[in-house]
Every structure is written in structure tokens, then in C-alpha cells.
Design a protein around this motif. Structure first.
Motif, PDB file in Angstrom:
ATOM      1  N   UNK A  25      20.637 -58.571  -9.317  1.00  0.00           N
ATOM      2  CA  UNK A  25      20.378 -57.473 -10.246  1.00  0.00           C
ATOM      3  C   UNK A  25      19.228 -56.626  -9.693  1.00  0.00           C
ATOM      4  N   UNK A  26      19.055 -55.456 -10.284  1.00  0.00           N
ATOM      5  CA  UNK A  26      17.945 -54.591  -9.869  1.00  0.00           C
ATOM      6  C   UNK A  26      16.623 -55.305 -10.122  1.00  0.00           C
ATOM      7  N   UNK A  27      16.529 -55.991 -11.258  1.00  0.00           N
ATOM      8  CA  UNK A  27      15.312 -56.739 -11.584  1.00  0.00           C
ATOM      9  C   UNK A  27      15.028 -57.827 -10.558  1.00  0.00           C
ATOM     10  N   UNK A  28      16.070 -58.542 -10.118  1.00  0.00           N
ATOM     11  CA  UNK A  28      15.904 -59.575  -9.095  1.00  0.00           C
ATOM     12  C   UNK A  28      15.342 -58.961  -7.817  1.00  0.00           C
ATOM     13  N   UNK A  29      15.865 -57.802  -7.441  1.00  0.00           N
ATOM     14  CA  UNK A  29      15.404 -57.122  -6.232  1.00  0.00           C
ATOM     15  C   UNK A  29      13.942 -56.700  -6.380  1.00  0.00           C
ATOM     16  N   UNK A  30      13.599 -56.145  -7.534  1.00  0.00           N
ATOM     17  CA  UNK A  30      12.212 -55.721  -7.759  1.00  0.00           C
ATOM     18  C   UNK A  30      11.255 -56.917  -7.696  1.00  0.00           C
ATOM     19  N   UNK A  31      11.689 -58.068  -8.234  1.00  0.00           N
ATOM     20  CA  UNK A  31      10.865 -59.278  -8.164  1.00  0.00           C
ATOM     21  C   UNK A  31      10.706 -59.744  -6.723  1.00  0.00           C
ATOM     22  N   UNK A  32      11.770 -59.652  -5.934  1.00  0.00           N
ATOM     23  CA  UNK A  32      11.721 -60.032  -4.510  1.00  0.00           C
ATOM     24  C   UNK A  32      10.743 -59.135  -3.752  1.00  0.00           C
ATOM     25  N   UNK A  33      10.777 -57.834  -4.054  1.00  0.00           N
ATOM     26  CA  UNK A  33       9.869 -56.879  -3.409  1.00  0.00           C
ATOM     27  C   UNK A  33       8.419 -57.256  -3.725  1.00  0.00           C
ATOM     28  N   UNK A  34       8.160 -57.549  -4.990  1.00  0.00           N
ATOM     29  CA  UNK A  34       6.808 -57.912  -5.429  1.00  0.00           C
ATOM     30  C   UNK A  34       6.336 -59.202  -4.763  1.00  0.00           C
ATOM     31  N   UNK A  35       7.230 -60.191  -4.651  1.00  0.00           N
ATOM     32  CA  UNK A  35       6.869 -61.469  -4.015  1.00  0.00           C
ATOM     33  C   UNK A  35       6.500 -61.296  -2.550  1.00  0.00           C
ATOM     34  N   UNK A  36       7.128 -60.289  -1.897  1.00  0.00           N
ATOM     35  CA  UNK A  36       6.823 -60.026  -0.492  1.00  0.00           C
ATOM     36  C   UNK A  36       5.551 -59.194  -0.328  1.00  0.00           C
ATOM     37  N   UNK A  37       4.935 -58.805  -1.450  1.00  0.00           N
ATOM     38  CA  UNK A  37       3.677 -58.071  -1.398  1.00  0.00           C
ATOM     39  C   UNK A  37       3.824 -56.569  -1.255  1.00  0.00           C
ATOM     40  N   UNK A  38       4.941 -56.033  -1.702  1.00  0.00           N
ATOM     41  CA  UNK A  38       5.183 -54.595  -1.603  1.00  0.00           C
ATOM     42  C   UNK A  38       5.221 -53.956  -2.986  1.00  0.00           C
ATOM     43  N   UNK A  39       4.996 -52.639  -3.001  1.00  0.00           N
ATOM     44  CA  UNK A  39       5.047 -51.849  -4.221  1.00  0.00           C
ATOM     45  C   UNK A  39       6.075 -50.742  -4.002  1.00  0.00           C
ATOM     46  N   UNK A  40       6.981 -50.548  -4.973  1.00  0.00           N
ATOM     47  CA  UNK A  40       8.057 -49.560  -4.842  1.00  0.00           C
ATOM     48  C   UNK A  40       7.486 -48.146  -4.935  1.00  0.00           C
ATOM     49  N   UNK A  41       7.907 -47.292  -3.984  1.00  0.00           N
ATOM     50  CA  UNK A  41       7.481 -45.893  -4.012  1.00  0.00           C
ATOM     51  C   UNK A  41       8.665 -44.938  -4.124  1.00  0.00           C
ATOM     52  N   UNK A  42       9.898 -45.460  -3.881  1.00  0.00           N
ATOM     53  CA  UNK A  42      11.061 -44.568  -3.909  1.00  0.00           C
ATOM     54  C   UNK A  42      12.335 -45.384  -4.140  1.00  0.00           C
TER      55      UNK A  42
END
Length: 62
Positions: free
Chosen positions: A12-29
Motif C-alpha cells: 500500500x502507499x502507507x507501507x511504502x511511506x513507512x519503508x521510506x521513513x525506516x530508511x531515513x528519508x523524507x518524501x519531497x515529491x
């Protein structure tokens, strides 16, 4: 440093956003790209939308 993250097929989109956060990144686009299927009918090529690909771009969170 920028990195692209694609929402995976069984994610899901939420799963992807959680994965991004766990890798230490912040979404910009966020980008959505259509996926087309090519069909040839009577010698004419038709492109039919069959889905979309969602890609997030992130930067390292400091």
C-alpha cells in the motif's frame, strides 16, 4: 542525497511511506506514471491504460 521509491505491487502507499521513513528519508515529491497495454486492431495500434506506477522521491532526513 535523493532516492526514488516505487510503491511495490503488493504494497500500500502507507507501507511504502513507512519503508521510506525506516530508511531515513523524507518524501519531497510524488509522481504517478500511467501504464499502457498495446493492442493492434485492424492494423491500428491502440494504447489502453491498465494501471499506474506511483513513485516517491525522498531526501536523506538529517
Amino acid at each position: 542525497m535523493k532516492k526514488e521509491f516505487e510503491v511495490l505491487e503488493n504494497e500500500t502507499i502507507n507501507d511504502c511511506l513507512n519503508r521510506i521513513e525506516k530508511e531515513g528519508y523524507k518524501v519531497i515529491k510524488r509522481t504517478e506514471k500511467p501504464i499502457f497495454k498495446e493492442e493492434i486492431e485492424k492494423g491500428k495500434t491502440n494504447y489502453i491504460p491498465i494501471g499506474r506506477k506511483i513513485i516517491f522521491q525522498g531526501i536523506k532526513d538529517s
